[in-house]
Write a protein that holds these residues in place. Structure first.
Motif, PDB file in Angstrom:
ATOM      1  N   ARG A   5      -1.380 -12.193 -19.173  1.00 58.12           N
ATOM      2  CA  ARG A   5      -0.287 -11.644 -19.972  1.00 58.12           C
ATOM      3  C   ARG A   5       0.510 -12.804 -20.566  1.00 58.12           C
ATOM      4  O   ARG A   5       0.643 -13.852 -19.951  1.00 58.12           O
ATOM      5  CB  ARG A   5       0.604 -10.759 -19.108  1.00 58.12           C
ATOM      6  CG  ARG A   5       1.203 -11.480 -17.937  1.00 58.12           C
ATOM      7  CD  ARG A   5       2.104 -10.573 -17.124  1.00 58.12           C
ATOM      8  NE  ARG A   5       2.883 -11.384 -16.215  1.00 58.12           N
ATOM      9  CZ  ARG A   5       2.437 -11.833 -15.055  1.00 58.12           C
ATOM     10  NH1 ARG A   5       1.197 -11.563 -14.670  1.00 58.12           N
ATOM     11  NH2 ARG A   5       3.186 -12.571 -14.270  1.00 58.12           N
ATOM     12  N   PRO A   6       1.032 -12.608 -21.761  1.00 58.03           N
ATOM     13  CA  PRO A   6       1.809 -13.689 -22.376  1.00 58.03           C
ATOM     14  C   PRO A   6       3.077 -13.943 -21.570  1.00 58.03           C
ATOM     15  O   PRO A   6       3.615 -13.042 -20.935  1.00 58.03           O
ATOM     16  CB  PRO A   6       2.168 -13.130 -23.757  1.00 58.03           C
ATOM     17  CG  PRO A   6       1.359 -11.903 -23.940  1.00 58.03           C
ATOM     18  CD  PRO A   6       0.956 -11.425 -22.585  1.00 58.03           C
ATOM     19  N   ALA A  12       3.169 -20.641 -28.568  1.00 58.80           N
ATOM     20  CA  ALA A  12       1.919 -21.359 -28.318  1.00 58.80           C
ATOM     21  C   ALA A  12       2.173 -22.342 -27.178  1.00 58.80           C
ATOM     22  O   ALA A  12       3.070 -23.186 -27.255  1.00 58.80           O
ATOM     23  CB  ALA A  12       1.479 -22.079 -29.577  1.00 58.80           C
ATOM     24  N   TRP A  13       1.446 -22.186 -26.122  1.00 63.33           N
ATOM     25  CA  TRP A  13       1.624 -23.029 -24.945  1.00 63.33           C
ATOM     26  C   TRP A  13       0.260 -23.483 -24.506  1.00 63.33           C
ATOM     27  O   TRP A  13      -0.684 -22.699 -24.560  1.00 63.33           O
ATOM     28  CB  TRP A  13       2.298 -22.200 -23.838  1.00 63.33           C
ATOM     29  CG  TRP A  13       2.587 -23.021 -22.617  1.00 63.33           C
ATOM     30  CD1 TRP A  13       3.712 -23.757 -22.374  1.00 63.33           C
ATOM     31  CD2 TRP A  13       1.738 -23.193 -21.462  1.00 63.33           C
ATOM     32  NE1 TRP A  13       3.601 -24.385 -21.163  1.00 63.33           N
ATOM     33  CE2 TRP A  13       2.416 -24.059 -20.588  1.00 63.33           C
ATOM     34  CE3 TRP A  13       0.475 -22.730 -21.112  1.00 63.33           C
ATOM     35  CZ2 TRP A  13       1.869 -24.458 -19.361  1.00 63.33           C
ATOM     36  CZ3 TRP A  13      -0.074 -23.125 -19.893  1.00 63.33           C
ATOM     37  CH2 TRP A  13       0.627 -23.972 -19.030  1.00 63.33           C
ATOM     38  N   PRO A  14       0.080 -24.684 -24.083  1.00 62.52           N
ATOM     39  CA  PRO A  14       1.093 -25.740 -24.014  1.00 62.52           C
ATOM     40  C   PRO A  14       1.353 -26.382 -25.376  1.00 62.52           C
ATOM     41  O   PRO A  14       0.569 -26.237 -26.293  1.00 62.52           O
ATOM     42  CB  PRO A  14       0.434 -26.769 -23.081  1.00 62.52           C
ATOM     43  CG  PRO A  14      -1.031 -26.575 -23.290  1.00 62.52           C
ATOM     44  CD  PRO A  14      -1.221 -25.114 -23.577  1.00 62.52           C
ATOM     45  N   THR A  51      -8.809 -25.007 -22.413  1.00 66.56           N
ATOM     46  CA  THR A  51      -8.480 -23.779 -21.701  1.00 66.56           C
ATOM     47  C   THR A  51      -8.081 -24.152 -20.282  1.00 66.56           C
ATOM     48  O   THR A  51      -8.503 -25.181 -19.744  1.00 66.56           O
ATOM     49  CB  THR A  51      -9.671 -22.802 -21.657  1.00 66.56           C
ATOM     50  OG1 THR A  51     -10.809 -23.484 -21.135  1.00 66.56           O
ATOM     51  CG2 THR A  51     -10.005 -22.266 -23.030  1.00 66.56           C
ATOM     52  N   GLY A  52      -7.259 -23.325 -19.691  1.00 72.13           N
ATOM     53  CA  GLY A  52      -6.836 -23.630 -18.337  1.00 72.13           C
ATOM     54  C   GLY A  52      -6.030 -22.502 -17.745  1.00 72.13           C
ATOM     55  O   GLY A  52      -5.787 -21.472 -18.367  1.00 72.13           O
ATOM     56  N   SER A  75      -3.102 -17.870 -18.126  1.00 71.02           N
ATOM     57  CA  SER A  75      -4.200 -18.612 -18.725  1.00 71.02           C
ATOM     58  C   SER A  75      -3.770 -19.041 -20.109  1.00 71.02           C
ATOM     59  O   SER A  75      -2.984 -18.371 -20.751  1.00 71.02           O
ATOM     60  CB  SER A  75      -5.445 -17.738 -18.835  1.00 71.02           C
ATOM     61  OG  SER A  75      -5.678 -17.084 -17.623  1.00 71.02           O
ATOM     62  N   PHE A  76      -4.298 -20.159 -20.547  1.00 71.42           N
ATOM     63  CA  PHE A  76      -4.010 -20.562 -21.912  1.00 71.42           C
ATOM     64  C   PHE A  76      -5.288 -21.024 -22.578  1.00 71.42           C
ATOM     65  O   PHE A  76      -6.259 -21.387 -21.934  1.00 71.42           O
ATOM     66  CB  PHE A  76      -2.932 -21.655 -21.974  1.00 71.42           C
ATOM     67  CG  PHE A  76      -3.328 -22.954 -21.308  1.00 71.42           C
ATOM     68  CD1 PHE A  76      -4.061 -23.905 -21.991  1.00 71.42           C
ATOM     69  CD2 PHE A  76      -2.926 -23.222 -20.007  1.00 71.42           C
ATOM     70  CE1 PHE A  76      -4.413 -25.102 -21.387  1.00 71.42           C
ATOM     71  CE2 PHE A  76      -3.271 -24.415 -19.395  1.00 71.42           C
ATOM     72  CZ  PHE A  76      -4.019 -25.360 -20.091  1.00 71.42           C
ATOM     73  N   ARG A  77      -5.260 -20.969 -23.881  1.00 73.35           N
ATOM     74  CA  ARG A  77      -6.390 -21.434 -24.685  1.00 73.35           C
ATOM     75  C   ARG A  77      -5.824 -21.961 -25.984  1.00 73.35           C
ATOM     76  O   ARG A  77      -5.135 -21.234 -26.699  1.00 73.35           O
ATOM     77  CB  ARG A  77      -7.363 -20.281 -24.939  1.00 73.35           C
ATOM     78  CG  ARG A  77      -8.548 -20.666 -25.825  1.00 73.35           C
ATOM     79  CD  ARG A  77      -9.398 -19.441 -26.129  1.00 73.35           C
ATOM     80  NE  ARG A  77     -10.464 -19.782 -27.066  1.00 73.35           N
ATOM     81  CZ  ARG A  77     -11.698 -20.107 -26.702  1.00 73.35           C
ATOM     82  NH1 ARG A  77     -12.017 -20.149 -25.416  1.00 73.35           N
ATOM     83  NH2 ARG A  77     -12.607 -20.401 -27.600  1.00 73.35           N
TER      84      ARG A  77
END
Length: 119
Positions: A5-6, A12-14, A51-52, A75-77
């Motif tokens: 979820r955001p 935009a992160w990171p 991604t992480g 999670s981020f991408r």
């Protein structure tokens, strides 16, 4: 499975910085709480994908003896278009003190190569 979820106040992160130096492109991302093993980096063509997963847990005790534990899973991408052709075999990535640094040497395809003639 999914991007999670955001975060509240989603942006935009990171945050990512891209610097182009003489022979390389350097990408830096601030990833507090991420460990090296939580991050995946791939390069396809002129796109760098990072991604992480972010994990964060704290335990605190206040004056009334209450414990507070907070775990954030996110999670981020991020996909970054690279400003130059990259030598994929020489990419280095380091994650230290919450900052991910990816060094991408530029491809040497445009350089003239001097060949030594054997006798």
């Amino acid at each position: 499975g999914g991007l999670g979820r955001p975060f509240r106040g989603y942006k935009a992160w990171p945050a990512i910085d891209v610097a182009e130096k003489d022979g390389e492109v350097v990408v830096r991302a601030e990833v507090p709480g991420c460990k090296a093993e939580d991050i995946d980096i791939s390069v396809y063509g002129d796109t760098l994908t990072i991604t992480g997963e972010k994990k964060d847990s704290r335990q605190e005790k206040d004056n009334d003896g209450w414990y507070h534990m907070e775990t954030t899973y996110g999670s981020f991408r991020r996909e970054i278009t690279l400003p130059a052709e990259i030598d994929e075999n020489k990419i280095e990535a380091v994650c230290k003190d919450g900052v991910l640094s990816v060094t991408l040497p530029k491809a040497e395809k445009t350089k003239a190569v001097k060949v030594k003639v054997q006798s």
